[in-house]
Write a protein that holds these residues in place. Sequence first.
Motif, PDB file in Angstrom:
ATOM      1  N   VAL A  11       8.037  -4.396  38.295  1.00 51.36           N
ATOM      2  CA  VAL A  11       8.683  -3.980  39.651  1.00 51.36           C
ATOM      3  C   VAL A  11       9.820  -2.972  39.387  1.00 51.36           C
ATOM      4  O   VAL A  11      10.493  -2.807  40.431  1.00 51.36           O
ATOM      5  N   LYS A  12      10.000  -2.712  38.266  1.00 50.70           N
ATOM      6  CA  LYS A  12      11.045  -1.539  38.033  1.00 50.70           C
ATOM      7  C   LYS A  12      10.679  -0.183  38.419  1.00 50.70           C
ATOM      8  O   LYS A  12       9.410   0.136  38.307  1.00 50.70           O
ATOM      9  N   ASP A  13      11.301   0.774  38.895  1.00 50.01           N
ATOM     10  CA  ASP A  13      11.295   2.026  38.917  1.00 50.01           C
ATOM     11  C   ASP A  13      11.132   2.680  37.865  1.00 50.01           C
ATOM     12  O   ASP A  13      11.377   2.157  36.807  1.00 50.01           O
ATOM     13  N   PRO A 114       7.482  -3.420  44.062  1.00 47.30           N
ATOM     14  CA  PRO A 114       7.974  -2.488  43.212  1.00 47.30           C
ATOM     15  C   PRO A 114       9.069  -1.557  43.703  1.00 47.30           C
ATOM     16  O   PRO A 114       9.128  -1.021  44.595  1.00 47.30           O
TER      17      PRO A 114
END
Length: 122
Positions: A11-13, A114
């Motif tokens: 879910v991190k950019d 995300p």
Amino acid sequence: MQAFSDCFLPVKDSLGNVPVLMQKSKFITASILGVCRGYSESRVRDESDFDLIVDAVFEEIFRRESVEVQTRTESWLQSSDDEFMFFYFQAKYRTKDSADLKWLQKTVLDYFEPAHTVVFPL
């Protein structure tokens, strides 16, 4: 720290930031704190070492917002917020014997979109 970093990776950019909604989620912050407590109870003797673990994990996940998120989390813990405490003890129990965070990652993927890197043209 690595277990949490891997857990939240989906879910991190592209800059490594988690979704903003996770900063105010009782489930997320209680789970992080509960996992840290469950992990440390059998491995860490000094409470100050536990505090260092929690600080490092929150900084890894929330970066610049770490202090604000920790302050909010501490407030929920100190006030014994029912919802927060439920998630905290559930995470602590699940982590007592195993540092496997697949259960947390599954829930994160079910409830959080995300994060996306916002780029402003110069």
